[in-house]
Write a protein that holds these residues in place. Structure first.
Motif, short mmCIF file in Angstrom:
data_model
loop_
_atom_site.label_atom_id
_atom_site.label_comp_id
_atom_site.label_asym_id
_atom_site.label_seq_id
_atom_site.Cartn_x
_atom_site.Cartn_y
_atom_site.Cartn_z
N ILE A 4 0.84 -1.19 0.00
CA ILE A 4 0.00 0.00 0.00
C ILE A 4 0.88 1.24 0.00
O ILE A 4 1.75 1.41 0.85
N ALA A 5 0.62 2.13 -0.96
CA ALA A 5 1.39 3.37 -1.06
C ALA A 5 0.71 4.50 -0.30
O ALA A 5 1.37 5.35 0.29
N ARG A 6 -0.63 4.51 -0.32
CA ARG A 6 -1.34 5.59 0.36
C ARG A 6 -2.77 5.20 0.66
O ARG A 6 -3.32 4.30 0.05
N TYR A 7 -3.31 5.90 1.62
CA TYR A 7 -4.70 5.73 2.01
C TYR A 7 -5.45 6.99 1.62
O TYR A 7 -5.03 8.10 1.96
N ILE A 8 -6.54 6.84 0.89
CA ILE A 8 -7.35 7.97 0.45
C ILE A 8 -8.55 8.05 1.39
O ILE A 8 -9.53 7.31 1.24
N SER A 9 -8.44 8.91 2.38
CA SER A 9 -9.43 8.94 3.47
C SER A 9 -10.83 9.34 3.02
O SER A 9 -11.81 8.76 3.49
N ASP A 10 -10.94 10.30 2.12
CA ASP A 10 -12.28 10.74 1.72
C ASP A 10 -13.03 9.68 0.92
O ASP A 10 -14.25 9.71 0.82
N LYS A 11 -12.31 8.73 0.37
CA LYS A 11 -12.94 7.62 -0.37
C LYS A 11 -12.84 6.30 0.39
O LYS A 11 -13.35 5.29 -0.07
N ASP A 12 -12.16 6.32 1.54
CA ASP A 12 -11.93 5.14 2.36
C ASP A 12 -11.36 3.99 1.52
O ASP A 12 -11.84 2.87 1.56
N LYS A 13 -10.33 4.33 0.72
CA LYS A 13 -9.70 3.35 -0.16
C LYS A 13 -8.19 3.41 0.00
O LYS A 13 -7.64 4.42 0.43
#
Length: 55
Positions: A4-13
């Motif tokens: 995992i490179a990053r967490y996209i919080s507004d999309k919960d992905k």
């Protein structure tokens, strides 16, 4: 196993390092193309987060 490179919080992905690096490579290439360095930009985008792939 996906790294995992990053967490996209507004999309919960999450975004895998492969997907993130490919997206960064394309964006960086487009930006650097203006200076005649599109290939260098692409390569830089590909490797910019490779440190995340090490323990």
């Amino acid at each position: 196993m996906d790294i995992i490179a990053r967490y996209i919080s507004d999309k919960d992905k999450t975004q895998t390092i492969l997907n993130h690096s490919e997206n960064a490579a394309v964006l960086c290439s487009k930006t650097m193309k203006k200076a005649g360095l599109g290939i260098l930009g692409y390569l830089t985008g590909l490797i910019h987060d490779m440190g995340k792939a090490s323990p």
